[in-house]
Design an enzyme around this catalytic site. Structure first.
Site, PDB file in Angstrom:
ATOM      1  N   SER A 131       1.129  -1.189   0.069  1.00 53.81           N
ATOM      2  CA  SER A 131      -0.233  -0.188   0.038  1.00 53.81           C
ATOM      3  C   SER A 131       0.329   1.144   0.191  1.00 53.81           C
ATOM      4  CB  SER A 131      -0.794   0.202   1.388  1.00 53.81           C
ATOM      5  OG  SER A 131      -1.843   1.421   1.520  1.00 53.81           O
ATOM      6  N   LEU A 147      -2.470   2.664  -4.657  1.00 56.32           N
ATOM      7  CA  LEU A 147      -2.468   4.419  -4.428  1.00 56.32           C
ATOM      8  C   LEU A 147      -3.133   4.221  -3.265  1.00 56.32           C
ATOM      9  CD1 LEU A 147      -1.385   4.829  -8.030  1.00 56.32           C
ATOM     10  CD2 LEU A 147      -0.079   4.168  -6.449  1.00 56.32           C
ATOM     11  N   LYS A 148      -3.373   4.800  -2.132  1.00 52.71           N
ATOM     12  CA  LYS A 148      -4.110   5.201  -1.531  1.00 52.71           C
ATOM     13  C   LYS A 148      -4.391   7.041  -2.583  1.00 52.71           C
ATOM     14  CE  LYS A 148      -3.991   3.471   2.139  1.00 52.71           C
ATOM     15  NZ  LYS A 148      -5.094   3.360   2.673  1.00 52.71           N
ATOM     16  N   ASP A 155      -7.107   2.445  -3.305  1.00 50.32           N
ATOM     17  CA  ASP A 155      -8.256   2.687  -1.975  1.00 50.32           C
ATOM     18  C   ASP A 155      -8.303   4.530  -1.571  1.00 50.32           C
ATOM     19  OD1 ASP A 155      -9.158   2.550   0.807  1.00 50.32           O
ATOM     20  OD2 ASP A 155      -6.962   1.474   1.045  1.00 50.32           O
ATOM     21  N   ASN A 164     -10.463   4.800   1.408  1.00 51.44           N
ATOM     22  CA  ASN A 164     -10.437   5.253   2.484  1.00 51.44           C
ATOM     23  C   ASN A 164     -12.029   5.972   3.317  1.00 51.44           C
ATOM     24  OD1 ASN A 164      -7.123   4.264   3.166  1.00 51.44           O
ATOM     25  ND2 ASN A 164      -8.854   3.687   4.156  1.00 51.44           N
ATOM     26  N   GLU A 176     -11.405   0.667  -3.831  1.00 50.31           N
ATOM     27  CA  GLU A 176     -11.428  -0.076  -2.881  1.00 50.31           C
ATOM     28  C   GLU A 176     -12.040   1.183  -1.232  1.00 50.31           C
ATOM     29  OE1 GLU A 176      -7.961  -1.585  -0.344  1.00 50.31           O
ATOM     30  OE2 GLU A 176      -8.485  -1.432   1.933  1.00 50.31           O
ATOM     31  N   LYS A 226     -10.365  -8.049   6.929  1.00 47.39           N
ATOM     32  CA  LYS A 226      -8.825  -7.348   8.345  1.00 47.39           C
ATOM     33  C   LYS A 226     -10.144  -7.683   9.285  1.00 47.39           C
ATOM     34  CE  LYS A 226      -7.510  -3.277   6.283  1.00 47.39           C
ATOM     35  NZ  LYS A 226      -8.050  -1.773   6.196  1.00 47.39           N
ATOM     36  N   GLY A 276      -4.425  -5.289   5.487  1.00 49.40           N
ATOM     37  CA  GLY A 276      -3.554  -4.613   6.464  1.00 49.40           C
ATOM     38  C   GLY A 276      -3.701  -3.310   7.539  1.00 49.40           C
TER      39      GLY A 276
HETATM   40  C1  NPQ Z   1      -6.701   0.441   4.639  1.00 43.71           C
HETATM   41  N1  NPQ Z   1      -4.517   0.164   5.437  1.00 43.71           N
HETATM   42  O1  NPQ Z   1      -6.261  -0.145   3.395  1.00 43.71           O
HETATM   43  C2  NPQ Z   1      -5.373   0.913   5.409  1.00 43.71           C
HETATM   44  C3  NPQ Z   1      -5.686   1.866   6.238  1.00 43.71           C
HETATM   45  C4  NPQ Z   1      -4.609   2.202   7.664  1.00 43.71           C
HETATM   46  C5  NPQ Z   1      -2.567  -0.794   4.349  1.00 43.71           C
HETATM   47  O2  NPQ Z   1      -3.584   0.553   3.742  1.00 43.71           O
HETATM   48  C6  NPQ Z   1      -1.840   4.107  11.552  1.00 43.71           C
HETATM   49  C7  NPQ Z   1      -2.645   2.603  11.729  1.00 43.71           C
HETATM   50  C8  NPQ Z   1      -2.110   4.303   9.313  1.00 43.71           C
HETATM   51  C9  NPQ Z   1      -3.577   2.290  11.097  1.00 43.71           C
HETATM   52  C10 NPQ Z   1      -3.266   4.195   7.876  1.00 43.71           C
HETATM   53  C11 NPQ Z   1      -3.492   0.052   4.700  1.00 43.71           C
HETATM   54  C12 NPQ Z   1      -2.285   3.148   9.261  1.00 43.71           C
HETATM   55  C13 NPQ Z   1      -3.538   2.673   9.648  1.00 43.71           C
HETATM   56  C14 NPQ Z   1      -4.004   3.626   6.564  1.00 43.71           C
HETATM   57  C15 NPQ Z   1      -4.405   1.660   8.582  1.00 43.71           C
HETATM   58  O3  NPQ Z   1      -7.440   0.770   3.916  1.00 43.71           O
HETATM   59 MG    MG Z   2      -8.543   0.575   3.060  1.00 44.57          MG
END
Ligand code: NPQ
Ligand code: MG
Length: 369
Positions: free
Chosen positions: A135, A162-163, A189, A191, A214, A263, A291
């Site tokens: 990620s 990619l975020k 992703d 979020n 995502e 998750k 993750g």
């Molecule tokens: C997701 N994770 O899939 C998350 C969100 C995420 C690997 O993209 C600190 C603790 C910072 C947990 C940032 C990935 C974080 C976190 C992003 C979880 O949406």
């Molecule tokens: Mg996510």
């Protein structure tokens, strides 16, 4: 299995680089570890709640509070015969799935260690290694993003995520495609950073052949995701919205998503994660393991889960050095784009005592007997 107590241990792990998402930037991981002690073994669980309630409503202090105030006392009142009995004992207390997951995982690890069984085998894993994605956070510029992505591809990651957020979506995706080609497995992703009014903007990602988008919309906006799925060709994957096997079954039935990110913390544990896996397999929906910047403790269990047969897409189960210079456990190292599924009893790894001592900021012992 006879539980004698639960230890809560707060650890502070600096990240190798800041990780920026649509909800904020993290520079360190503030982790709550759970150690379940029985007469014959001890087991570990990692609570994936963040310091602040930005990914979901849970946060570290709340997780510790609900464990000491409600969850652990409930286990003391009705001692669970095994890990399967933990979720039913905690059911009266609403929500707090990340806290419940960490407790159940620690107890399951202890139970499996007592009898020499592995997490992977117990869950139904069918592979001994899993392909890994990575990620990639939002960066200050496209050139910086391209350098970062290039580094991960050189390390062997088999999929890039990619975020994205409004203002950082089509341009970075186009740049990665132009620089690294159409063969790279690529997904994004958000979020929850968009609204259904952004449908045409998100449809502008269609020409880039992404594996999935995502969680584009709010976690509660299931019908918005249904509508978006009709207006965007790229498959929609849900993360934050999927808090249980029931939520997964409903989202699939409604047409809110065609892929699911599992998750274990978000859904209350590995046993519920397996039920989601089973729901997805029954519906022909691909599933992959997300993750939460886990240390080796949480990563080990995630890798075991990701080895189940329905996990047909690479997960966010990156190597230890993606996040930490020194992991709590023996580090997970990428081999040909894969991580090995631990084969020792329980989760197969444990924190290294000297490292654990260095990063621990607080410990608390909650007796059960
Ligand atoms: C997701 N994770 O899939 C998350 C969100 C995420 C690997 O993209 C600190 C603790 C910072 C947990 C940032 C990935 C974080 C976190 C992003 C979880 O949406
Ligand atoms: Mg996510």
């Amino acid at each position: 299995m006879k539980l004698t107590g639960i230890e809560l241990r707060r650890v502070r792990m600096p990240l190798v680089a800041p990780f920026r998402t649509s909800f904020g930037t993290a520079t360190e991981r503030d982790v709550l570890l759970v150690r379940a002690v029985t007469g014959e073994a001890e087991g570990w669980g990692e609570c994936v709640a963040m310091t602040d309630p930005l990914y979901s409503s849970e946060y570290v202090e709340a997780a510790a509070d609900v464990m000491r105030r409600y969850l652990v006392p409930a286990l003391a009142d009705r001692p669970p015969a095994d890990a399967v009995a933990v979720a039913p004992a905690l059911r009266p207390f609403k929500g707090h799935r990340m806290a419940k997951a960490a407790l159940e995982t620690a107890i399951l690890d202890a139970e499996l260690r007592e009898t020499g069984r592995t997490f992977a085998r117990e869950l139904g894993a069918t592979r001994d290694r899993v392909p890994c994605g990575v990620s990639v956070g939002i960066t200050d510029s496209v050139p910086e993003l391209l350098d970062t992505v290039g580094g991960y591809l050189a390390e062997g990651y088999v999929r890039i995520k990619l975020k994205i957020e409004p203002g950082w979506d089509v341009a970075p995706v186009r740049a990665v495609r132009e620089r690294y080609g159409d063969d790279v497995l690529l997904q994004v992703d958000a979020n929850t950073a968009y609204t259904v009014g952004d449908a045409s903007l998100l449809a502008a990602l269609d020409p880039f052949g992404l594996l999935l988008i995502e969680q584009p919309l709010d976690e509660e906006d299931i019908l918005g995701h249904v509508e978006l799925s009709r207006r965007v060709r790229t498959p929609i994957c849900l993360d934050e919205s999927i808090v249980s096997a029931r939520a997964a079954a409903d989202a699939i039935r409604l047409g809110a998503c065609s892929i699911i990110n599992v998750k274990p913390g978000r859904v209350g544990g590995y046993l519920e994660s397996r039920r989601i896996h089973d729901v997805c397999v029954a519906n022909g929906v691909p599933v992959w393991c997300g993750g939460m910047l886990e240390t080796g403790v949480g990563r080990a269990a995630n890798v075991a889960l990701a080895a189940l047969p329905g996990f047909t897409l690479p997960g966010d189960t990156s190597a230890s050095d993606r996040y930490f210079r020194t992991d709590l456990t023996e580090p997970f190292v990428l081999e040909d784009g894969h991580l090995p599924v631990p084969d020792g009893p329980g989760i197969g790894v444990a924190p290294r005592p000297e490292i654990l001592a260095e990063v621990t900021t607080a410990t608390e012992w909650l007796p059960l007997a």
